[in-house]
Design an enzyme around this catalytic site. Structure first.
Site, PDB file in Angstrom:
ATOM      1  N   GLU A 192      -3.725  12.169  -4.865  1.00 49.64           N
ATOM      2  CA  GLU A 192      -4.900  12.162  -3.443  1.00 49.64           C
ATOM      3  C   GLU A 192      -5.171  10.759  -4.714  1.00 49.64           C
ATOM      4  O   GLU A 192      -5.650   9.980  -4.753  1.00 49.64           O
ATOM      5  CB  GLU A 192      -5.767  12.508  -2.753  1.00 49.64           C
ATOM      6  CG  GLU A 192      -5.848  12.724  -1.478  1.00 49.64           C
ATOM      7  CD  GLU A 192      -4.546  13.924  -1.376  1.00 49.64           C
ATOM      8  OE1 GLU A 192      -4.553  14.797  -1.279  1.00 49.64           O
ATOM      9  OE2 GLU A 192      -3.703  13.203  -0.926  1.00 49.64           O
ATOM     10  N   ASN A 274       1.977  14.606  -0.424  1.00 51.35           N
ATOM     11  CA  ASN A 274       2.182  13.691  -0.091  1.00 51.35           C
ATOM     12  C   ASN A 274       3.043  12.247  -1.004  1.00 51.35           C
ATOM     13  O   ASN A 274       3.043  12.454  -2.262  1.00 51.35           O
ATOM     14  CB  ASN A 274       0.870  12.775   0.404  1.00 51.35           C
ATOM     15  CG  ASN A 274       0.254  13.450  -0.752  1.00 51.35           C
ATOM     16  OD1 ASN A 274      -0.609  13.908  -0.548  1.00 51.35           O
ATOM     17  ND2 ASN A 274      -0.438  11.474  -1.068  1.00 51.35           N
ATOM     18  N   ASP A 316      -0.296  12.432   5.807  1.00 55.67           N
ATOM     19  CA  ASP A 316      -0.923  13.631   4.430  1.00 55.67           C
ATOM     20  C   ASP A 316      -0.152  15.033   5.200  1.00 55.67           C
ATOM     21  O   ASP A 316      -0.900  16.188   4.499  1.00 55.67           O
ATOM     22  CB  ASP A 316      -2.102  13.536   4.499  1.00 55.67           C
ATOM     23  CG  ASP A 316      -2.934  14.363   2.779  1.00 55.67           C
ATOM     24  OD1 ASP A 316      -1.893  14.294   1.998  1.00 55.67           O
ATOM     25  OD2 ASP A 316      -3.625  15.016   2.856  1.00 55.67           O
TER      26      ASP A 316
HETATM   27 CA    CA Z   1      -2.069  15.338   0.244  1.00 54.01          CA
END
Ligand code: CA
Length: 594
Positions: A192, A274, A316
Protein backbone atom coordinates in the site's frame (compact mmCIF):
# COMPACT_ATOMS: atom_id res chain seq x y z
CA UNK A 1 14.06 -48.35 40.96
CA UNK A 2 16.99 -45.96 41.47
CA UNK A 3 18.96 -47.50 38.62
CA UNK A 4 15.96 -47.53 36.34
CA UNK A 5 15.22 -43.87 37.08
CA UNK A 6 18.84 -42.95 36.34
CA UNK A 7 18.71 -44.80 33.02
CA UNK A 8 15.53 -42.95 32.11
CA UNK A 9 17.14 -39.60 33.00
CA UNK A 10 20.28 -40.32 30.98
CA UNK A 11 18.13 -41.52 28.09
CA UNK A 12 16.07 -38.33 28.22
CA UNK A 13 19.18 -36.12 28.36
CA UNK A 14 20.76 -37.95 25.43
CA UNK A 15 17.57 -37.74 23.37
CA UNK A 16 17.27 -34.05 24.17
CA UNK A 17 20.83 -33.33 23.04
CA UNK A 18 20.39 -35.44 19.92
CA UNK A 19 17.33 -33.49 18.90
CA UNK A 20 18.50 -30.03 19.85
CA UNK A 21 19.69 -29.01 16.39
CA UNK A 22 17.03 -28.56 13.71
CA UNK A 23 18.05 -29.90 10.28
CA UNK A 24 16.50 -29.63 6.82
CA UNK A 25 15.54 -33.31 6.94
CA UNK A 26 13.67 -32.76 10.20
CA UNK A 27 11.80 -29.76 8.82
CA UNK A 28 10.94 -31.42 5.52
CA UNK A 29 9.80 -34.86 6.59
CA UNK A 30 10.58 -36.08 10.07
CA UNK A 31 8.95 -33.41 12.20
CA UNK A 32 5.26 -33.98 11.54
CA UNK A 33 5.66 -37.77 11.68
CA UNK A 34 7.24 -37.41 15.12
CA UNK A 35 4.65 -34.98 16.37
CA UNK A 36 6.73 -31.76 16.40
CA UNK A 37 5.92 -28.48 14.65
CA UNK A 38 9.10 -27.08 13.08
CA UNK A 39 7.70 -24.73 10.42
CA UNK A 40 4.88 -22.38 9.57
CA UNK A 41 2.36 -24.51 7.68
CA UNK A 42 3.19 -27.60 9.83
CA UNK A 43 5.08 -28.91 6.79
CA UNK A 44 6.89 -26.64 4.31
CA UNK A 45 4.18 -27.43 1.72
CA UNK A 46 1.76 -25.63 4.03
CA UNK A 47 -0.70 -28.51 4.28
CA UNK A 48 -1.35 -27.94 8.00
CA UNK A 49 -1.96 -31.65 8.35
CA UNK A 50 -0.78 -33.63 11.38
CA UNK A 51 -1.00 -37.45 11.37
CA UNK A 52 -1.67 -37.49 15.14
CA UNK A 53 -4.90 -39.25 16.09
CA UNK A 54 -5.09 -39.64 19.86
CA UNK A 55 -7.48 -36.70 19.68
CA UNK A 56 -10.06 -37.92 17.17
CA UNK A 57 -13.77 -37.77 16.42
CA UNK A 58 -14.45 -40.15 19.35
CA UNK A 59 -12.27 -38.40 21.96
CA UNK A 60 -12.25 -34.70 21.01
CA UNK A 61 -15.35 -34.01 23.11
CA UNK A 62 -13.24 -34.65 26.23
CA UNK A 63 -10.53 -32.09 25.34
CA UNK A 64 -9.78 -29.77 28.31
CA UNK A 65 -7.33 -26.90 28.91
CA UNK A 66 -3.82 -28.00 29.97
CA UNK A 67 -2.39 -24.50 30.42
CA UNK A 68 -2.71 -20.93 29.17
CA UNK A 69 -0.20 -18.09 28.93
CA UNK A 70 -0.71 -14.32 28.64
CA UNK A 71 1.55 -12.18 26.44
CA UNK A 72 1.00 -9.48 29.04
CA UNK A 73 1.77 -5.77 28.77
CA UNK A 74 -0.50 -3.18 27.21
CA UNK A 75 0.05 -4.59 23.75
CA UNK A 76 -3.22 -6.48 23.35
CA UNK A 77 -3.51 -6.32 19.58
CA UNK A 78 -4.15 -8.81 16.78
CA UNK A 79 -2.41 -12.16 17.42
CA UNK A 80 -1.99 -14.05 14.13
CA UNK A 81 0.90 -16.28 15.21
CA UNK A 82 1.33 -20.00 14.65
CA UNK A 83 3.38 -21.56 17.48
CA UNK A 84 6.36 -23.86 16.77
CA UNK A 85 7.19 -26.88 18.95
CA UNK A 86 10.63 -28.44 19.33
CA UNK A 87 12.33 -30.39 22.13
CA UNK A 88 9.53 -29.69 24.58
CA UNK A 89 9.62 -25.94 23.93
CA UNK A 90 7.03 -23.70 22.31
CA UNK A 91 8.23 -20.67 20.34
CA UNK A 92 5.41 -18.21 19.77
CA UNK A 93 5.45 -14.64 18.44
CA UNK A 94 3.10 -11.87 19.54
CA UNK A 95 1.97 -8.41 18.45
CA UNK A 96 4.61 -5.62 18.36
CA UNK A 97 7.39 -8.04 17.29
CA UNK A 98 7.68 -10.07 20.50
CA UNK A 99 8.76 -13.70 20.79
CA UNK A 100 8.24 -16.02 23.76
CA UNK A 101 9.81 -19.41 24.56
CA UNK A 102 7.60 -21.54 26.82
CA UNK A 103 7.74 -25.02 28.29
CA UNK A 104 5.36 -26.82 25.93
CA UNK A 105 4.06 -29.16 28.64
CA UNK A 106 3.46 -26.65 31.43
CA UNK A 107 3.38 -23.16 29.87
CA UNK A 108 6.24 -21.94 32.09
CA UNK A 109 7.99 -18.96 30.51
CA UNK A 110 11.63 -19.75 29.59
CA UNK A 111 12.52 -16.37 28.05
CA UNK A 112 11.11 -13.56 25.96
CA UNK A 113 12.48 -11.20 23.32
CA UNK A 114 10.92 -7.77 22.80
CA UNK A 115 12.15 -6.10 19.64
CA UNK A 116 12.87 -2.40 20.05
CA UNK A 117 10.65 -0.77 17.41
CA UNK A 118 11.42 2.73 16.11
CA UNK A 119 8.86 5.53 15.80
CA UNK A 120 7.27 5.75 12.37
CA UNK A 121 6.83 2.10 11.37
CA UNK A 122 4.03 1.70 8.80
CA UNK A 123 2.28 -1.64 9.12
CA UNK A 124 -0.87 -1.46 6.99
CA UNK A 125 -2.98 -3.95 8.87
CA UNK A 126 -2.29 -4.06 12.60
CA UNK A 127 0.97 -4.78 14.46
CA UNK A 128 0.75 -8.52 13.88
CA UNK A 129 3.33 -11.27 13.49
CA UNK A 130 2.52 -14.69 12.03
CA UNK A 131 5.29 -16.81 13.52
CA UNK A 132 8.93 -17.86 13.47
CA UNK A 133 11.21 -20.38 11.74
CA UNK A 134 13.57 -22.89 13.37
CA UNK A 135 16.98 -23.89 12.05
CA UNK A 136 20.04 -25.35 13.74
CA UNK A 137 20.03 -23.86 17.28
CA UNK A 138 18.17 -20.73 16.12
CA UNK A 139 14.65 -19.34 16.17
CA UNK A 140 14.26 -16.68 13.45
CA UNK A 141 11.50 -14.11 12.99
CA UNK A 142 10.77 -10.91 11.08
CA UNK A 143 9.88 -7.59 12.71
CA UNK A 144 7.57 -4.66 11.94
CA UNK A 145 10.57 -2.43 11.13
CA UNK A 146 11.58 -4.89 8.37
CA UNK A 147 14.41 -6.70 10.12
CA UNK A 148 15.15 -10.37 10.53
CA UNK A 149 16.23 -11.52 13.99
CA UNK A 150 17.83 -14.87 14.93
CA UNK A 151 17.89 -15.90 18.60
CA UNK A 152 19.40 -18.85 20.43
CA UNK A 153 16.58 -21.32 21.11
CA UNK A 154 17.82 -22.10 24.61
CA UNK A 155 18.71 -18.65 25.94
CA UNK A 156 16.93 -16.11 23.71
CA UNK A 157 20.30 -14.39 23.11
CA UNK A 158 20.62 -12.47 19.84
CA UNK A 159 22.80 -14.42 17.37
CA UNK A 160 22.32 -12.32 14.22
CA UNK A 161 20.14 -9.44 13.02
CA UNK A 162 19.78 -8.23 9.43
CA UNK A 163 17.88 -5.33 7.90
CA UNK A 164 15.49 -6.41 5.14
CA UNK A 165 14.68 -2.86 4.02
CA UNK A 166 13.84 0.74 4.97
CA UNK A 167 10.76 1.00 7.21
CA UNK A 168 10.58 4.76 6.45
CA UNK A 169 9.83 3.87 2.80
CA UNK A 170 6.87 1.74 3.94
CA UNK A 171 8.59 -1.65 4.21
CA UNK A 172 7.58 -3.91 7.09
CA UNK A 173 7.54 -7.66 7.77
CA UNK A 174 4.86 -9.76 9.43
CA UNK A 175 5.11 -13.21 7.81
CA UNK A 176 6.77 -16.28 9.27
CA UNK A 177 10.03 -17.02 7.42
CA UNK A 178 10.42 -20.53 5.99
CA UNK A 179 13.60 -22.59 5.72
CA UNK A 180 14.56 -24.55 2.58
CA UNK A 181 17.94 -26.22 2.06
CA UNK A 182 19.61 -24.21 4.81
CA UNK A 183 18.27 -20.92 3.45
CA UNK A 184 15.81 -18.73 5.30
CA UNK A 185 13.30 -17.30 2.82
CA UNK A 186 11.40 -14.09 3.46
CA UNK A 187 9.25 -11.62 1.57
CA UNK A 188 8.37 -7.98 2.27
CA UNK A 189 5.23 -6.12 3.31
CA UNK A 190 4.23 -2.62 2.16
CA UNK A 191 2.16 -2.97 -1.02
CA UNK A 192 0.00 0.00 0.00
CA UNK A 193 3.10 2.25 0.04
CA UNK A 194 4.55 1.50 -3.41
CA UNK A 195 7.38 -0.74 -2.22
CA UNK A 196 8.97 -3.26 -4.60
CA UNK A 197 8.04 -6.82 -3.72
CA UNK A 198 10.77 -9.44 -3.59
CA UNK A 199 11.85 -12.73 -2.10
CA UNK A 200 15.18 -13.02 -0.29
CA UNK A 201 17.26 -16.05 0.65
CA UNK A 202 19.81 -15.90 3.45
CA UNK A 203 22.14 -18.40 5.02
CA UNK A 204 19.97 -19.42 7.98
CA UNK A 205 22.95 -19.86 10.31
CA UNK A 206 24.61 -16.49 9.61
CA UNK A 207 21.94 -14.25 8.08
CA UNK A 208 24.16 -13.50 5.06
CA UNK A 209 22.26 -12.78 1.84
CA UNK A 210 22.50 -15.47 -0.85
CA UNK A 211 20.07 -14.14 -3.48
CA UNK A 212 17.24 -11.67 -3.99
CA UNK A 213 14.45 -12.00 -6.52
CA UNK A 214 12.16 -9.01 -7.22
CA UNK A 215 8.52 -9.79 -7.97
CA UNK A 216 7.94 -6.66 -10.08
CA UNK A 217 8.84 -7.01 -13.75
CA UNK A 218 11.88 -4.98 -14.75
CA UNK A 219 13.89 -5.14 -11.53
CA UNK A 220 17.29 -6.84 -11.28
CA UNK A 221 17.85 -9.84 -9.03
CA UNK A 222 21.20 -10.37 -7.34
CA UNK A 223 23.35 -13.23 -6.07
CA UNK A 224 25.92 -12.81 -3.29
CA UNK A 225 29.11 -14.70 -2.51
CA UNK A 226 30.29 -15.59 1.01
CA UNK A 227 32.08 -12.23 1.32
CA UNK A 228 28.92 -10.32 0.48
CA UNK A 229 30.02 -9.30 -3.04
CA UNK A 230 26.97 -9.02 -5.25
CA UNK A 231 26.59 -9.83 -8.91
CA UNK A 232 23.67 -9.49 -11.33
CA UNK A 233 21.42 -12.54 -11.33
CA UNK A 234 19.08 -11.54 -14.17
CA UNK A 235 16.15 -9.14 -14.47
CA UNK A 236 12.72 -10.41 -13.42
CA UNK A 237 10.74 -10.60 -16.68
CA UNK A 238 11.23 -7.98 -19.41
CA UNK A 239 11.33 -4.26 -18.51
CA UNK A 240 8.13 -2.39 -19.50
CA UNK A 241 6.55 -5.46 -21.11
CA UNK A 242 3.55 -5.45 -18.76
CA UNK A 243 3.95 -1.99 -17.16
CA UNK A 244 3.61 1.48 -18.73
CA UNK A 245 6.20 4.21 -18.13
CA UNK A 246 7.94 4.29 -14.77
CA UNK A 247 5.21 2.76 -12.62
CA UNK A 248 7.11 -0.52 -12.25
CA UNK A 249 9.68 1.34 -10.16
CA UNK A 250 7.15 1.54 -7.29
CA UNK A 251 5.10 -1.44 -8.46
CA UNK A 252 4.07 -3.14 -5.21
CA UNK A 253 3.51 -6.91 -5.59
CA UNK A 254 4.54 -7.31 -1.95
CA UNK A 255 5.22 -10.89 -0.85
CA UNK A 256 3.78 -10.15 2.57
CA UNK A 257 2.42 -13.57 3.55
CA UNK A 258 5.68 -15.44 2.98
CA UNK A 259 5.80 -18.68 1.05
CA UNK A 260 5.74 -22.46 0.95
CA UNK A 261 8.40 -24.90 -0.26
CA UNK A 262 8.12 -28.36 -1.79
CA UNK A 263 11.28 -30.51 -1.51
CA UNK A 264 9.94 -32.68 -4.37
CA UNK A 265 10.05 -29.78 -6.87
CA UNK A 266 12.87 -27.75 -5.26
CA UNK A 267 10.66 -24.69 -5.73
CA UNK A 268 9.54 -22.06 -3.26
CA UNK A 269 6.08 -20.66 -3.98
CA UNK A 270 5.40 -17.06 -3.04
CA UNK A 271 2.14 -15.22 -3.57
CA UNK A 272 2.34 -11.56 -4.55
CA UNK A 273 0.10 -8.65 -3.59
CA UNK A 274 -1.56 -5.83 -5.49
CA UNK A 275 0.23 -3.75 -8.10
CA UNK A 276 0.62 -0.17 -6.86
CA UNK A 277 -1.33 2.05 -6.89
CA UNK A 278 -4.82 0.51 -6.63
CA UNK A 279 -6.15 2.70 -9.49
CA UNK A 280 -5.71 0.24 -12.38
CA UNK A 281 -6.28 2.86 -15.11
CA UNK A 282 -2.88 4.37 -14.36
CA UNK A 283 -1.06 1.15 -15.26
CA UNK A 284 -2.55 -0.46 -18.39
CA UNK A 285 -1.18 -3.98 -18.82
CA UNK A 286 -0.95 -7.16 -16.80
CA UNK A 287 1.53 -5.65 -14.30
CA UNK A 288 3.60 -8.78 -13.70
CA UNK A 289 4.27 -10.33 -11.27
CA UNK A 290 1.54 -8.78 -9.11
CA UNK A 291 -1.41 -10.85 -7.84
CA UNK A 292 0.38 -14.04 -8.89
CA UNK A 293 1.96 -17.23 -7.67
CA UNK A 294 5.70 -17.06 -8.35
CA UNK A 295 7.69 -20.34 -8.25
CA UNK A 296 11.36 -19.75 -7.50
CA UNK A 297 14.19 -22.28 -7.83
CA UNK A 298 15.70 -22.14 -4.36
CA UNK A 299 19.19 -23.08 -5.64
CA UNK A 300 19.44 -20.30 -8.25
CA UNK A 301 16.98 -17.60 -7.17
CA UNK A 302 15.40 -17.65 -10.65
CA UNK A 303 11.66 -17.58 -11.37
CA UNK A 304 10.85 -21.02 -12.79
CA UNK A 305 7.23 -20.17 -13.55
CA UNK A 306 4.52 -17.71 -12.64
CA UNK A 307 0.76 -17.76 -12.80
CA UNK A 308 -1.17 -14.50 -12.53
CA UNK A 309 -4.52 -14.88 -10.75
CA UNK A 310 -5.68 -11.27 -11.30
CA UNK A 311 -4.04 -9.49 -14.28
CA UNK A 312 -4.22 -5.66 -14.07
CA UNK A 313 -5.83 -5.90 -10.64
CA UNK A 314 -8.26 -3.07 -9.84
CA UNK A 315 -9.70 -4.34 -6.55
CA UNK A 316 -6.68 -4.94 -4.28
CA UNK A 317 -6.97 -8.69 -4.81
CA UNK A 318 -3.55 -9.48 -3.34
CA UNK A 319 -2.66 -12.95 -4.55
CA UNK A 320 -0.46 -13.62 -1.54
CA UNK A 321 -2.53 -16.61 -0.49
CA UNK A 322 -0.47 -19.72 0.20
CA UNK A 323 0.15 -22.22 -2.62
CA UNK A 324 -0.21 -25.63 -0.96
CA UNK A 325 1.28 -28.56 -2.89
CA UNK A 326 -0.23 -32.07 -2.86
CA UNK A 327 -0.76 -35.15 -5.08
CA UNK A 328 -3.71 -35.24 -7.47
CA UNK A 329 -4.10 -38.01 -10.07
CA UNK A 330 -0.45 -38.97 -9.61
CA UNK A 331 0.67 -35.42 -10.37
CA UNK A 332 2.38 -32.85 -8.12
CA UNK A 333 0.01 -29.89 -8.01
CA UNK A 334 -0.73 -26.91 -5.80
CA UNK A 335 -3.99 -25.41 -4.53
CA UNK A 336 -4.58 -21.73 -3.82
CA UNK A 337 -7.75 -20.07 -2.49
CA UNK A 338 -7.18 -16.58 -3.87
CA UNK A 339 -8.36 -13.35 -2.34
CA UNK A 340 -10.29 -12.78 -5.63
CA UNK A 341 -12.76 -15.58 -4.75
CA UNK A 342 -11.49 -18.32 -7.09
CA UNK A 343 -9.75 -21.54 -6.03
CA UNK A 344 -6.93 -22.48 -8.42
CA UNK A 345 -5.11 -25.77 -9.01
CA UNK A 346 -1.81 -25.45 -10.90
CA UNK A 347 0.82 -28.01 -11.85
CA UNK A 348 3.54 -27.51 -9.21
CA UNK A 349 6.40 -28.12 -11.69
CA UNK A 350 5.20 -26.11 -14.72
CA UNK A 351 2.52 -23.77 -13.36
CA UNK A 352 -0.04 -24.98 -15.92
CA UNK A 353 -3.57 -24.16 -14.78
CA UNK A 354 -5.54 -27.38 -14.23
CA UNK A 355 -8.69 -26.20 -12.47
CA UNK A 356 -10.30 -22.96 -11.26
CA UNK A 357 -13.66 -22.44 -9.59
CA UNK A 358 -15.23 -19.98 -7.14
CA UNK A 359 -15.12 -20.94 -3.46
CA UNK A 360 -17.35 -18.01 -2.43
CA UNK A 361 -20.93 -17.51 -3.57
CA UNK A 362 -20.66 -13.96 -4.91
CA UNK A 363 -17.93 -13.01 -7.40
CA UNK A 364 -18.55 -9.95 -9.61
CA UNK A 365 -15.20 -9.03 -11.23
CA UNK A 366 -14.93 -12.10 -13.49
CA UNK A 367 -17.52 -14.60 -14.69
CA UNK A 368 -15.07 -17.52 -14.80
CA UNK A 369 -11.45 -18.48 -15.43
CA UNK A 370 -10.65 -19.82 -18.92
CA UNK A 371 -8.78 -23.09 -18.31
CA UNK A 372 -7.28 -23.02 -21.82
CA UNK A 373 -5.72 -19.55 -21.68
CA UNK A 374 -5.46 -19.35 -17.87
CA UNK A 375 -7.01 -15.85 -18.05
CA UNK A 376 -10.08 -14.56 -16.22
CA UNK A 377 -13.18 -13.61 -18.19
CA UNK A 378 -13.51 -10.05 -16.85
CA UNK A 379 -16.86 -8.35 -16.32
CA UNK A 380 -15.82 -4.95 -17.72
CA UNK A 381 -18.54 -2.88 -16.03
CA UNK A 382 -17.51 -4.19 -12.60
CA UNK A 383 -14.10 -2.51 -12.68
CA UNK A 384 -14.04 0.82 -10.77
CA UNK A 385 -14.15 3.73 -13.25
CA UNK A 386 -11.35 5.92 -14.53
CA UNK A 387 -11.37 9.35 -12.79
CA UNK A 388 -9.93 10.94 -15.94
CA UNK A 389 -12.78 9.55 -18.07
CA UNK A 390 -16.39 10.70 -17.93
CA UNK A 391 -16.09 11.87 -14.30
CA UNK A 392 -14.93 15.21 -12.88
CA UNK A 393 -11.27 14.13 -12.83
CA UNK A 394 -11.36 13.74 -9.05
CA UNK A 395 -13.42 10.58 -8.63
CA UNK A 396 -14.25 7.79 -11.05
CA UNK A 397 -17.57 5.93 -11.07
CA UNK A 398 -18.29 3.85 -7.94
CA UNK A 399 -19.07 0.19 -8.48
CA UNK A 400 -20.04 -2.67 -6.16
CA UNK A 401 -17.48 -5.49 -6.15
CA UNK A 402 -17.44 -8.90 -4.52
CA UNK A 403 -15.41 -10.21 -2.86
CA UNK A 404 -14.38 -7.07 -0.97
CA UNK A 405 -10.67 -6.29 -0.98
CA UNK A 406 -10.41 -8.16 2.33
CA UNK A 407 -10.99 -11.16 0.11
CA UNK A 408 -12.76 -14.47 -0.28
CA UNK A 409 -9.80 -15.54 1.81
CA UNK A 410 -7.10 -13.36 3.32
CA UNK A 411 -4.01 -14.16 5.43
CA UNK A 412 -5.63 -17.02 7.36
CA UNK A 413 -4.11 -20.24 6.03
CA UNK A 414 -6.20 -23.18 4.83
CA UNK A 415 -5.42 -26.87 5.43
CA UNK A 416 -5.27 -29.94 3.18
CA UNK A 417 -5.91 -33.51 4.35
CA UNK A 418 -4.34 -36.35 2.34
CA UNK A 419 -6.88 -38.61 4.11
CA UNK A 420 -10.04 -36.87 2.85
CA UNK A 421 -8.34 -35.17 -0.14
CA UNK A 422 -10.21 -32.00 0.77
CA UNK A 423 -9.04 -28.46 1.40
CA UNK A 424 -10.49 -26.68 4.45
CA UNK A 425 -10.83 -23.03 3.51
CA UNK A 426 -11.69 -20.20 5.92
CA UNK A 427 -13.82 -18.15 3.50
CA UNK A 428 -15.69 -14.85 3.78
CA UNK A 429 -18.71 -13.48 1.90
CA UNK A 430 -18.63 -9.70 1.58
CA UNK A 431 -18.47 -6.93 -0.99
CA UNK A 432 -17.45 -3.28 -1.28
CA UNK A 433 -18.28 -0.01 -2.92
CA UNK A 434 -15.03 1.09 -4.57
CA UNK A 435 -13.97 4.08 -6.68
CA UNK A 436 -10.72 5.41 -8.12
CA UNK A 437 -9.02 8.74 -7.54
CA UNK A 438 -5.89 10.35 -9.00
CA UNK A 439 -2.70 9.66 -7.02
CA UNK A 440 1.05 10.21 -7.33
CA UNK A 441 3.83 8.33 -5.54
CA UNK A 442 5.40 9.92 -2.48
CA UNK A 443 7.91 7.96 -0.39
CA UNK A 444 6.39 6.71 2.85
CA UNK A 445 2.83 7.82 1.99
CA UNK A 446 -0.20 5.61 1.24
CA UNK A 447 -0.27 4.96 -2.52
CA UNK A 448 -3.80 3.82 -3.33
CA UNK A 449 -5.76 6.14 -5.63
CA UNK A 450 -8.97 4.52 -4.43
CA UNK A 451 -11.70 4.80 -1.80
CA UNK A 452 -13.94 2.04 -0.50
CA UNK A 453 -16.57 0.85 1.98
CA UNK A 454 -16.83 -2.83 2.89
CA UNK A 455 -20.32 -4.31 3.32
CA UNK A 456 -21.74 -7.70 4.33
CA UNK A 457 -23.62 -9.56 1.57
CA UNK A 458 -25.70 -11.78 3.90
CA UNK A 459 -27.65 -11.06 7.09
CA UNK A 460 -26.74 -14.19 9.06
CA UNK A 461 -23.06 -14.78 8.26
CA UNK A 462 -19.89 -13.42 6.69
CA UNK A 463 -17.51 -16.28 7.47
CA UNK A 464 -17.83 -19.92 6.38
CA UNK A 465 -15.36 -22.73 6.91
CA UNK A 466 -15.66 -24.74 3.69
CA UNK A 467 -14.46 -28.22 2.78
CA UNK A 468 -13.48 -27.85 -0.88
CA UNK A 469 -12.81 -30.69 -3.33
CA UNK A 470 -9.97 -29.45 -5.57
CA UNK A 471 -10.85 -31.94 -8.31
CA UNK A 472 -14.60 -31.46 -8.66
CA UNK A 473 -14.71 -27.87 -7.43
CA UNK A 474 -17.58 -28.82 -5.10
CA UNK A 475 -18.08 -27.44 -1.61
CA UNK A 476 -18.59 -30.68 0.34
CA UNK A 477 -19.67 -29.03 3.60
CA UNK A 478 -19.59 -25.68 5.32
CA UNK A 479 -19.92 -24.26 8.83
CA UNK A 480 -21.17 -20.67 8.70
CA UNK A 481 -19.91 -17.99 11.07
CA UNK A 482 -21.46 -14.64 11.93
CA UNK A 483 -18.20 -12.66 12.00
CA UNK A 484 -15.59 -12.87 9.22
CA UNK A 485 -13.19 -15.79 9.73
CA UNK A 486 -9.61 -14.53 10.17
CA UNK A 487 -7.76 -17.50 11.79
CA UNK A 488 -6.24 -20.49 10.03
CA UNK A 489 -7.08 -24.18 9.95
CA UNK A 490 -5.52 -27.43 11.17
CA UNK A 491 -6.53 -30.92 10.03
CA UNK A 492 -5.41 -34.21 11.61
CA UNK A 493 -5.17 -37.97 11.22
CA UNK A 494 -7.93 -38.09 13.86
CA UNK A 495 -10.36 -37.03 11.08
CA UNK A 496 -10.66 -33.58 12.61
CA UNK A 497 -10.58 -29.98 11.47
CA UNK A 498 -9.73 -27.25 14.02
CA UNK A 499 -10.28 -23.52 13.50
CA UNK A 500 -10.93 -20.40 15.54
CA UNK A 501 -13.53 -17.63 15.27
CA UNK A 502 -13.51 -13.89 16.08
CA UNK A 503 -16.28 -14.68 18.59
CA UNK A 504 -13.54 -16.45 20.59
CA UNK A 505 -14.19 -20.13 19.96
CA UNK A 506 -11.67 -22.76 19.02
CA UNK A 507 -13.81 -25.38 17.21
CA UNK A 508 -13.28 -28.96 16.09
CA UNK A 509 -15.39 -30.66 13.42
CA UNK A 510 -15.52 -34.05 11.72
CA UNK A 511 -13.31 -33.63 8.62
CA UNK A 512 -15.68 -35.71 6.48
CA UNK A 513 -19.02 -34.21 7.50
CA UNK A 514 -18.36 -30.81 9.09
CA UNK A 515 -20.29 -31.78 12.23
CA UNK A 516 -18.96 -29.58 15.07
CA UNK A 517 -17.88 -31.93 17.90
CA UNK A 518 -16.17 -29.58 20.37
CA UNK A 519 -15.64 -25.91 21.05
CA UNK A 520 -13.99 -23.78 23.71
CA UNK A 521 -14.30 -20.05 24.47
CA UNK A 522 -10.79 -18.53 24.58
CA UNK A 523 -11.84 -15.11 25.88
CA UNK A 524 -10.89 -13.02 22.82
CA UNK A 525 -11.14 -13.38 19.05
CA UNK A 526 -9.06 -16.08 17.36
CA UNK A 527 -7.24 -14.85 14.23
CA UNK A 528 -4.39 -17.42 14.29
CA UNK A 529 -3.96 -21.01 13.04
CA UNK A 530 -4.07 -23.94 15.55
CA UNK A 531 -1.31 -26.55 15.89
CA UNK A 532 -1.00 -29.99 17.49
CA UNK A 533 1.95 -32.03 18.82
CA UNK A 534 2.84 -35.08 20.85
CA UNK A 535 4.78 -34.91 24.12
CA UNK A 536 5.17 -37.56 26.80
CA UNK A 537 2.67 -39.78 24.98
CA UNK A 538 -0.02 -37.10 25.05
CA UNK A 539 -1.40 -35.12 22.12
CA UNK A 540 -1.67 -31.36 22.68
CA UNK A 541 -3.69 -28.83 20.67
CA UNK A 542 -2.94 -25.11 20.82
CA UNK A 543 -4.12 -21.80 19.41
CA UNK A 544 -3.28 -18.17 20.09
CA UNK A 545 -6.20 -15.91 20.98
CA UNK A 546 -6.31 -12.12 20.50
CA UNK A 547 -8.72 -10.22 18.25
CA UNK A 548 -7.34 -7.77 15.71
CA UNK A 549 -5.77 -7.71 12.25
CA UNK A 550 -7.16 -5.91 9.20
CA UNK A 551 -10.92 -6.25 9.82
CA UNK A 552 -11.31 -3.76 12.72
CA UNK A 553 -9.07 -1.26 10.85
CA UNK A 554 -10.43 -1.51 7.30
CA UNK A 555 -13.73 -3.35 7.57
CA UNK A 556 -16.16 -0.38 7.11
CA UNK A 557 -19.71 -1.52 7.91
CA UNK A 558 -18.37 -4.96 8.87
CA UNK A 559 -15.98 -3.43 11.42
CA UNK A 560 -18.95 -1.66 13.06
CA UNK A 561 -20.82 -4.97 13.18
CA UNK A 562 -18.01 -6.66 15.14
CA UNK A 563 -16.82 -3.74 17.29
CA UNK A 564 -18.13 -5.48 20.45
CA UNK A 565 -15.28 -8.02 20.25
CA UNK A 566 -12.57 -7.58 22.91
CA UNK A 567 -8.82 -7.65 22.35
CA UNK A 568 -6.48 -10.12 24.02
CA UNK A 569 -3.20 -11.98 23.88
CA UNK A 570 -3.16 -15.56 25.18
CA UNK A 571 -1.82 -18.96 24.19
CA UNK A 572 -4.29 -21.73 24.95
CA UNK A 573 -3.24 -25.39 25.13
CA UNK A 574 -5.54 -28.41 25.39
CA UNK A 575 -5.20 -32.17 25.89
CA UNK A 576 -7.27 -35.16 26.90
CA UNK A 577 -7.54 -36.20 30.57
CA UNK A 578 -4.77 -38.75 31.35
CA UNK A 579 -7.21 -41.67 31.71
CA UNK A 580 -8.31 -41.22 28.10
CA UNK A 581 -4.93 -40.47 26.48
CA UNK A 582 -3.30 -43.52 28.13
CA UNK A 583 -6.23 -45.87 27.46
CA UNK A 584 -5.68 -48.77 25.07
CA UNK A 585 -6.92 -48.10 21.59
CA UNK A 586 -6.68 -44.33 22.00
CA UNK A 587 -5.03 -44.24 18.61
CA UNK A 588 -1.67 -42.85 19.81
CA UNK A 589 0.20 -44.84 17.20
CA UNK A 590 2.76 -42.23 16.28
CA UNK A 591 5.99 -42.60 18.25
CA UNK A 592 6.96 -39.76 20.52
CA UNK A 593 9.75 -37.47 19.35
CA UNK A 594 12.15 -38.31 22.19
CA1 CA B 1 -2.94 -4.93 -0.80
Amino acid sequence: MQVKLLTVLIGAAFASAAHAVVTDAMIQSEATAKGEVLTWGINTQGQRYSPLKQVNTATVGKLVPAWAFSFGGEKQRGQESQPLIHDGRMFVTASYSRLFALDAATGRKLWKYEHRLPEGIMPCCDVVNRGAALYDNLVIFATLDAQLVALDQKTGDLVWKEKIDDYAAGYSATAAPIVANGLVLTGVSGGEFGVVGRVEARNAKTGHLVWTRPTVEGHMGYAYDADGNRKDNGVSGTPNKSWPGDLWKTGGAATWLGGTYDPKTGLAYFGTGNPAPWNSHLRKGDNLFSCSTVAIDVKTGQIKWHYQNTPNDGWDFDGVNEFVTFEMDGRRVGGKADRNGFFYVNDAVTGQLLNAFPFVRKVTWASSIDLKTGKPNFVAENRPGDPTGAGDGKKGSTIFAAPSFLGGKNQMPMAYSPDTRLFYVPANEWGMDIWNEPVTYKKGAAYLGAGFTIKPTNDDHIGALRAVDPKSGKIVWEVKNNAPLWGGVLTTGGNLVFWGTPEGHLKAADAKTGKVLWQFQTGSGVVAPPVTWLHGGEQYVSVVSGWGGAVPLWGGEVAKKVNFLEQGGMVWVFKLPKAISSAKGSGAKVAQAN
